[in-house]
Design a protein around this motif. Structure first.
Motif, PDB file in Angstrom:
ATOM      1  N   ILE A  61       0.841  -1.204   0.000  1.00 15.70           N
ATOM      2  CA  ILE A  61       0.000   0.000   0.000  1.00 15.70           C
ATOM      3  C   ILE A  61       0.874   1.251   0.000  1.00 15.70           C
ATOM      4  N   GLU A  62       1.840   1.298   0.917  1.00 18.85           N
ATOM      5  CA  GLU A  62       2.716   2.472   1.016  1.00 18.85           C
ATOM      6  C   GLU A  62       3.565   2.638  -0.244  1.00 18.85           C
ATOM      7  N   GLU A  63       4.008   1.514  -0.809  1.00 15.37           N
ATOM      8  CA  GLU A  63       4.843   1.541  -2.012  1.00 15.37           C
ATOM      9  C   GLU A  63       4.119   2.237  -3.161  1.00 15.37           C
ATOM     10  N   TRP A  64       2.899   1.804  -3.472  1.00 17.53           N
ATOM     11  CA  TRP A  64       2.167   2.368  -4.609  1.00 17.53           C
ATOM     12  C   TRP A  64       1.612   3.757  -4.292  1.00 17.53           C
ATOM     13  N   ALA A  65       1.030   3.927  -3.095  1.00 17.07           N
ATOM     14  CA  ALA A  65       0.449   5.225  -2.748  1.00 17.07           C
ATOM     15  C   ALA A  65       1.511   6.301  -2.569  1.00 17.07           C
ATOM     16  N   GLY A  66       2.742   5.885  -2.313  1.00 19.30           N
ATOM     17  CA  GLY A  66       3.822   6.844  -2.123  1.00 19.30           C
ATOM     18  C   GLY A  66       4.430   7.363  -3.411  1.00 19.30           C
ATOM     19  N   CYS A  67       4.013   6.795  -4.557  1.00 18.33           N
ATOM     20  CA  CYS A  67       4.646   7.229  -5.811  1.00 18.33           C
ATOM     21  C   CYS A  67       3.671   7.419  -6.968  1.00 18.33           C
ATOM     22  N   SER A  68       2.569   6.673  -7.018  1.00 17.34           N
ATOM     23  CA  SER A  68       1.722   6.715  -8.218  1.00 17.34           C
ATOM     24  C   SER A  68       1.154   8.105  -8.519  1.00 17.34           C
ATOM     25  N   PRO A  69       0.781   8.923  -7.516  1.00 17.26           N
ATOM     26  CA  PRO A  69       0.323  10.281  -7.877  1.00 17.26           C
ATOM     27  C   PRO A  69       1.409  11.097  -8.576  1.00 17.26           C
ATOM     28  N   LEU A  70       2.673  10.834  -8.246  1.00 17.55           N
ATOM     29  CA  LEU A  70       3.776  11.596  -8.836  1.00 17.55           C
ATOM     30  C   LEU A  70       3.990  11.209 -10.290  1.00 17.55           C
ATOM     31  N   TYR A  71       4.093   9.918 -10.540  1.00 14.76           N
ATOM     32  CA  TYR A  71       4.373   9.532 -11.927  1.00 14.76           C
ATOM     33  C   TYR A  71       3.153   9.666 -12.822  1.00 14.76           C
ATOM     34  N   THR A  72       1.947   9.573 -12.238  1.00 11.91           N
ATOM     35  CA  THR A  72       0.731   9.808 -13.029  1.00 11.91           C
ATOM     36  C   THR A  72       0.700  11.240 -13.538  1.00 11.91           C
ATOM     37  N   LYS A  73       1.019  12.190 -12.674  1.00 10.10           N
ATOM     38  CA  LYS A  73       1.036  13.601 -13.073  1.00 10.10           C
ATOM     39  C   LYS A  73       2.129  13.872 -14.100  1.00 10.10           C
ATOM     40  N   ARG A  74       3.279  13.218 -13.965  1.00  9.92           N
ATOM     41  CA  ARG A  74       4.364  13.400 -14.926  1.00  9.92           C
ATOM     42  C   ARG A  74       3.910  12.994 -16.327  1.00  9.92           C
ATOM     43  N   MET A  75       3.240  11.840 -16.440  1.00  7.64           N
ATOM     44  CA  MET A  75       2.825  11.375 -17.759  1.00  7.64           C
ATOM     45  C   MET A  75       1.716  12.256 -18.330  1.00  7.64           C
ATOM     46  N   GLN A  76       0.822  12.744 -17.475  1.00  6.71           N
ATOM     47  CA  GLN A  76      -0.208  13.683 -17.939  1.00  6.71           C
ATOM     48  C   GLN A  76       0.440  14.900 -18.592  1.00  6.71           C
ATOM     49  N   LYS A  77       1.427  15.454 -17.936  1.00  6.05           N
ATOM     50  CA  LYS A  77       2.101  16.642 -18.465  1.00  6.05           C
ATOM     51  C   LYS A  77       2.859  16.325 -19.745  1.00  6.05           C
ATOM     52  N   ALA A  78       3.538  15.184 -19.765  1.00  6.91           N
ATOM     53  CA  ALA A  78       4.342  14.821 -20.931  1.00  6.91           C
ATOM     54  C   ALA A  78       3.478  14.670 -22.178  1.00  6.91           C
ATOM     55  N   LEU A  79       2.308  14.029 -22.028  1.00  5.76           N
ATOM     56  CA  LEU A  79       1.440  13.753 -23.174  1.00  5.76           C
ATOM     57  C   LEU A  79       0.271  14.729 -23.267  1.00  5.76           C
ATOM     58  N   LYS A  80       0.286  15.755 -22.436  1.00  5.29           N
ATOM     59  CA  LYS A  80      -0.641  16.894 -22.526  1.00  5.29           C
ATOM     60  C   LYS A  80      -2.115  16.484 -22.441  1.00  5.29           C
ATOM     61  N   TYR A  81      -2.416  15.584 -21.515  1.00  4.85           N
ATOM     62  CA  TYR A  81      -3.827  15.261 -21.293  1.00  4.85           C
ATOM     63  C   TYR A  81      -4.257  15.558 -19.847  1.00  4.85           C
ATOM     64  N   GLU A  82      -3.658  16.599 -19.271  1.00  5.08           N
ATOM     65  CA  GLU A  82      -4.026  16.985 -17.910  1.00  5.08           C
ATOM     66  C   GLU A  82      -5.491  17.382 -17.844  1.00  5.08           C
ATOM     67  N   GLY A  83      -6.143  17.024 -16.767  1.00  6.88           N
ATOM     68  CA  GLY A  83      -7.545  17.364 -16.560  1.00  6.88           C
ATOM     69  C   GLY A  83      -7.977  16.960 -15.174  1.00  6.88           C
ATOM     70  N   ASP A  84      -9.275  17.017 -14.929  1.00  9.09           N
ATOM     71  CA  ASP A  84      -9.785  16.684 -13.600  1.00  9.09           C
ATOM     72  C   ASP A  84     -10.945  15.708 -13.673  1.00  9.09           C
ATOM     73  N   ASP A  85     -11.075  14.983 -14.803  1.00  5.04           N
ATOM     74  CA  ASP A  85     -12.254  14.151 -15.001  1.00  5.04           C
ATOM     75  C   ASP A  85     -11.905  12.667 -15.106  1.00  5.04           C
ATOM     76  N   VAL A  86     -12.943  11.858 -15.285  1.00 12.31           N
ATOM     77  CA  VAL A  86     -12.795  10.410 -15.359  1.00 12.31           C
ATOM     78  C   VAL A  86     -11.946  10.011 -16.561  1.00 12.31           C
ATOM     79  N   ILE A  87     -12.118  10.694 -17.668  1.00  9.26           N
ATOM     80  CA  ILE A  87     -11.346  10.365 -18.871  1.00  9.26           C
ATOM     81  C   ILE A  87      -9.859  10.517 -18.602  1.00  9.26           C
ATOM     82  N   THR A  88      -9.470  11.556 -17.887  1.00  8.57           N
ATOM     83  CA  THR A  88      -8.058  11.763 -17.551  1.00  8.57           C
ATOM     84  C   THR A  88      -7.538  10.635 -16.672  1.00  8.57           C
TER      85      THR A  88
END
Length: 420
Positions: A61-88
């Motif tokens: 739990i700590e392993e995934w919760a401690g990093c997934s928000p960080l790398y998820t945001k990185r990929m959103q920015k890299a591929l320019k699909y940042e948003g606040d909805d279910v599709i994102t």
């Protein structure tokens, strides 16, 4: 460190993945995503042995919760699909090492921006743990999934809730789809709160490592701003985009590992040798399986030249610059780097810790051997060929218990998903 490119006035090292063709990268990227998912298979057995099953669940739990928000945001920015909805959220899962394509076969339904569902037609992780009994299934599909799904959503919308429609243990035993979930974003929901480990991992060099922007003029898709696709067609992305995605996926693996190291170290306490032992076993297992999958997918030779090609694409040594290494046929030169500062995988490789590099060499050809000379963070590895074949490390065999080690990707048609 290689040829550099300019990025907002800063000189950044050119990626090792840039040497591959666009079609080769389209093969490699899903391989890297699957390799990332197998990190847990290489690490958790040793956590159970040292701390017990309940602590293993908390480490996961700590392993995934401690990093997934960080790398998820990185990929959103890299591929320019940042948003606040279910599709994102759904697009993010398609580039997440926690949900590699086909092995974790997510199928998505979008009702509107704030309401959606997904189910798994095939869950390789479930098939790995079902033989271990219902307690292990509940541990993964209940104890781990509940907090980590919501933690991943934090990167997109803290008021998103991922809740089960049905999930394992399967009743009946062959039930399909393996599980189904709703994703609802509601301003009335309380905001999901990050765990303390996230703040620690967020200041690592891996989390803040800058990579060159994707070239918008390169042939192919430079971003994922269009509709959500049923299956990502990696071949539709440009060469530049695929290089960036490959480097981002390697950073996902480093961040997951750093989060794993933190969780293990917190439990090992003053026993630093125990933490180092567990983390080295984890690296040895995933390093060997990753090398085998990369060599097979890219059809590299099983000689020293093929080993050098595998090393150049291996997540242990990427992204270039985060890990400072020169790779030649029969030789690997490693210097102090940001990865050493983080205590990342490369910090576990030195003259007194040959197992991770030997597992890579053995995966290419069991006759290949390695010796290392130099200091702990500044060393040279020399590879040679022996008359006697080496056996696989137990750590690699443990990782190969997962069906992901031998999983084969299939060709699929990528279709846009429309709102129902």
């Amino acid at each position: 460190m290689g040829v550099s490119t300019s990025f907002e006035g800063v000189s950044l090292p050119r990626s090792r993945f840039a040497a591959l063709s666009r079609s080769e990268l389209a093969v490699l990227v899903p391989e890297l995503l699957l390799i990332g998912q197998l990190i847990d298979r290489s690490g958790m057995a040793w956590c159970i042995a040292s701390f017990g099953r309940e602590e293993m669940l908390q480490i996961a739990i700590e392993e995934w919760a401690g990093c997934s928000p960080l790398y998820t945001k990185r990929m959103q920015k890299a591929l320019k699909y940042e948003g606040d909805d279910v599709i994102t959220i759904f697009k993010g899962l398609q580039f997440d090492i926690g949900a590699p394509p086909q092995f974790m076969d997510f199928r998505y339904t979008v009702h509107d921006r704030w309401h959606g569902e997904f189910h798994l037609d095939h869950c390789g992780a479930l098939l790995d743990v079902e033989p271990m009994g219902p307690d292990y299934v509940r541990g993964m599909c209940h104890d781990i999934e509940d907090p980590t799904f919501d933690a991943t959503a934090v990167a997109t919308n803290a008021r998103a809730q991922v809740r089960p429609i049905h999930r394992p243990p399967r009743q009946p035993a062959d039930r399909t789809p393996h599980c189904a979930w709703t994703v609802i974003i509601d301003p009335a929901y309380p905001e999901a709160q990050p765990i303390p480990a996230l703040a620690v991992i967020a200041i690592s060099r891996a989390a803040t490592w800058a990579l060159p922007e994707i070239d918008p003029d390169d042939d192919g898709n430079a971003d994922y701003t269009g509709p959500l696709l049923s299956d990502v067609d990696f071949g539709a992305f440009s060469h530049s985009a695929l290089v960036r995605i490959a480097d981002e996926v390697c950073l996902q693996m480093h961040l997951l590992n750093l989060s794993f190291v933190l969780a293990v170290s917190n439990r090992a306490g003053a026993d630093k040798d125990l933490a180092t032992s567990i983390c080295t076993k984890q690296l040895t297992g995933i390093a060997g399986v990753a090398a085998e999958r990369i060599r097979r997918a890219m059809d590299f030779s099983t000689d020293l030249d093929g080993l050098a090609q595998v090393l150049s694409l291996h997540p242990l040594l990427n992204p270039l610059g985060y890990v400072d290494a020169d790779i030649e046929s029969g030789r690997l030169r490693v210097r102090p780097s940001p990865a050493h500062q983080d205590g990342a995988w490369i910090a576990l490789c030195h003259r007194n810790s040959l197992q991770p590099l030997q597992s890579i060499a053995t995966a290419v050809d069991p006759h290949l051997t390695v010796r290392i000379t130099g200091a702990d963070t500044d060393w040279t590895a020399e590879f040679d060929r022996a008359d006697t074949a080496a056996g696989e490390f137990p750590e690699v065999l443990v990782t190969k218990v997962s069906g992901g080690a031998a999983f084969e990707f299939q060709q699929r048609q990528s279709l846009p998903l429309t709102v129902l």
